[in-house]
Scaffold this active site. Sequence first.
Site, short mmCIF file in Angstrom:
data_model
loop_
_atom_site.label_atom_id
_atom_site.label_comp_id
_atom_site.label_asym_id
_atom_site.label_seq_id
_atom_site.Cartn_x
_atom_site.Cartn_y
_atom_site.Cartn_z
N ASP A 177 30.76 62.54 10.86
CA ASP A 177 31.61 63.73 10.94
C ASP A 177 30.94 64.86 10.16
O ASP A 177 30.27 64.63 9.15
CB ASP A 177 32.99 63.44 10.35
CG ASP A 177 34.04 64.43 10.85
OD1 ASP A 177 34.90 64.03 11.66
OD2 ASP A 177 33.99 65.62 10.44
N SER A 191 36.80 62.81 23.86
CA SER A 191 37.76 63.91 23.72
C SER A 191 38.29 64.26 25.10
O SER A 191 37.60 64.07 26.10
CB SER A 191 37.09 65.16 23.15
OG SER A 191 36.18 64.83 22.14
N GLU A 213 49.67 58.34 19.40
CA GLU A 213 49.71 58.30 17.95
C GLU A 213 50.99 57.61 17.51
O GLU A 213 52.04 57.75 18.12
CB GLU A 213 49.60 59.72 17.38
CG GLU A 213 48.17 60.23 17.51
CD GLU A 213 48.00 61.64 16.98
OE1 GLU A 213 47.36 62.44 17.67
OE2 GLU A 213 48.51 61.93 15.88
N CYS A 266 48.14 67.13 21.91
CA CYS A 266 47.66 66.91 23.29
C CYS A 266 48.49 67.55 24.38
O CYS A 266 47.94 68.23 25.24
CB CYS A 266 47.58 65.41 23.58
SG CYS A 266 46.29 64.64 22.65
N ARG A 283 50.32 68.32 14.01
CA ARG A 283 49.84 69.42 14.86
C ARG A 283 50.87 69.74 15.95
O ARG A 283 51.35 68.85 16.63
CB ARG A 283 48.49 69.03 15.51
CG ARG A 283 47.35 69.07 14.50
CD ARG A 283 46.05 68.59 15.10
NE ARG A 283 46.07 67.16 15.36
CZ ARG A 283 45.04 66.48 15.87
NH1 ARG A 283 43.92 67.10 16.18
NH2 ARG A 283 45.12 65.19 16.06
P1 ADP Z 1 41.19 64.39 17.51
O1 ADP Z 1 42.70 64.31 17.43
O2 ADP Z 1 40.70 64.86 18.85
O3 ADP Z 1 40.51 63.15 17.04
P2 ADP Z 1 40.58 65.65 14.94
O4 ADP Z 1 40.64 67.09 14.56
O5 ADP Z 1 41.48 64.67 14.28
O6 ADP Z 1 40.75 65.61 16.55
O7 ADP Z 1 39.10 65.11 14.72
C1 ADP Z 1 37.93 65.72 15.19
C2 ADP Z 1 36.85 65.56 14.13
O8 ADP Z 1 35.62 66.02 14.70
C3 ADP Z 1 37.07 66.37 12.86
O9 ADP Z 1 37.06 65.49 11.75
C4 ADP Z 1 35.87 67.35 12.80
O10 ADP Z 1 35.39 67.54 11.49
C5 ADP Z 1 34.84 66.63 13.65
N1 ADP Z 1 33.85 67.50 14.28
C6 ADP Z 1 34.06 68.62 15.01
N2 ADP Z 1 32.90 69.12 15.47
C7 ADP Z 1 31.91 68.32 15.02
C8 ADP Z 1 30.48 68.29 15.16
N3 ADP Z 1 29.83 69.20 15.90
N4 ADP Z 1 29.81 67.32 14.55
C9 ADP Z 1 30.44 66.37 13.83
N5 ADP Z 1 31.79 66.33 13.66
C10 ADP Z 1 32.52 67.29 14.25
#
Ligand code: ADP
Length: 427
Positions: free
Chosen positions: A35, A131, A165, A276, A346
Amino acid sequence: MQIKNICCIGAGYVGGPTMAVIALKCPYINVTVVDANPNKTKAWNGPLENLPVYEPGLAEVVKEARGRNLFFSDDISGNIDKAEMIFMAVNTPTKTEGEGAGMAADLRYIEACARDIAKHSKSDKIVIEKSTLPVRTAEKIKEILEENSSNIHFEILSNPEFLAEGTAIQDLFKSDRVLIGGDETEFGQKAVAALVDIYANWIPKEKILTTNVWSSELAKLASNAMLAQRISSINSLSALCEKTGANIDELSKAIGMDHRIGPHFLKASVGFGGSCFQKDILNLVYLCKYYGLDEVAEYWHQVVKINDYQKDRFAQKIIDYFGGDLTGKRVAILGWAFKANTNDSRESAAIYIAEKLYKAGAILEIFDPMVSEESIFRDIDFYWEASKIEDLTSRISVLGSISTLDLSIDAAAILTEWEVFKTLDFS
Ligand code: ADP
C-alpha cells in the site's frame, strides 16, 4: 501455470480481507499486500485488535497466515517484480472534478497502479482488476501497461469482489459465486485457468463462473445496482405505508414470501450507505448516458434519488416533530457505520442525517461501537465541509460507551442496526 507469488496493491477493505483468505486457503502461495500509505501496512503488521479493517473473523485469519505466507509491505516495486499475479485493489471513488464529476469513477488511483506495474515488472504478469471499475477499463489498463513497458506480456483479468462488509470473511469462505472475466485468446484462457486454480482450493468448481472481461466488469455494477434497487423500492413503499396505515414490515414479509422475489434486502431503512452502491449506480448511469441510453440512465438514477429522499425524509420527520427548529434539542445519533459489524462509515446515512439535524440546531451526542471519534470528526469534516462551520465541537460530542448516554435526551436516531441498540431500555 503455477502461481507462487501474489502481490496485491491496496490494503483496504477489499484487498486486506480478500488476500488474507487467499493466503489462508493457499498456504503454498506467498501473498504480499502493498500500500502507498505506510500507516496502513504498519497497522496490518501491528496488534490484531487494531487492524485497519474490522470484520468478524478477520483477525483470526490474519493471525494464522501473517508471517507464514501473508505479508504486508511498503515495498511496492520489489513485490510487483517478484509476483506472477498482481491484484489491483485500490480505491475508485466518484470523480469530484472534470468530465463526469459526481458520476463517473475516478480512475486516477487505478491508472497510477497500472503505471507502477509497468515500471517495475521485469517478467510477464497476470494483472487482475479487483476494484469495481467501469466497463472497458481493462482496455485502458492494457494501454497504460503496454505504453510504459517493453517486451513484457500482461494479461488482464476482471475478478470483481462481491463480499459484503460486515460478513466479508464468511462471504469469502462461502461465496455465492466467483466471477472471472478474461480474454478469449489462448493467453487469456491460461490466465483464467491460473486464477480458477487458486479459488478452487476452497470454492466448488460449479460456483466459479468464467466470462469475457466486459461481462465480468458489468456484472459487478449490475449486481450492486439490483441490490440497491431493492432497498430503494422498499424504502419508497415505506413512505406510502406511513400515509396509508399499511405496515412496512408486514408488507416486506408478504412480498418476500413470493419465491420469485425472496426476502433479502427488503427491510425498510434510513437508506443505504457504503462506498459501493451509490458510486456503482452513478457509474452505471454515466456509462448509459455515454452510450446515449438516456432512459436506462434515468431508470437507475432514480434508485439513488429515492435513497437521498429517504435520508432526507427521516431527518425531516424529527425536525417537524419539534416544530421545525431543533435549537437546544439534544439528539442521540446511535450508529455511525453504514451497517452493523463494520467500522466503515463511507457514505453512511448517519452522516447526512446528523448533518441535517445539526443544521436545524440540534445538539448531537454520537455513539458507534466500532467507529472512532477521530473517524467521526474526519467524516464530518469531509462530508459536511465543516471548515465552513464555526465551533463544531460545542454542539457535537462523541460518546466512548453507550452507558454514558444521558437519557434525558429529546430524541434518539438509531441509524445503524448494531445488536447493542436492540436491547437498550428506552423506557
Ligand atoms: P476499498 O474499499 O476499495 O478496498 P480502500 O480505500 O479501503 O478501498 O483501500 C484502497 C487502498 O489502496 C488504500 O489503502 C490506498 O492507500 C491504496 N492505494 C491507492 N492507490 C494506490 C497506489 N497507486 N499504490 C498503492 N496503494 C494505493
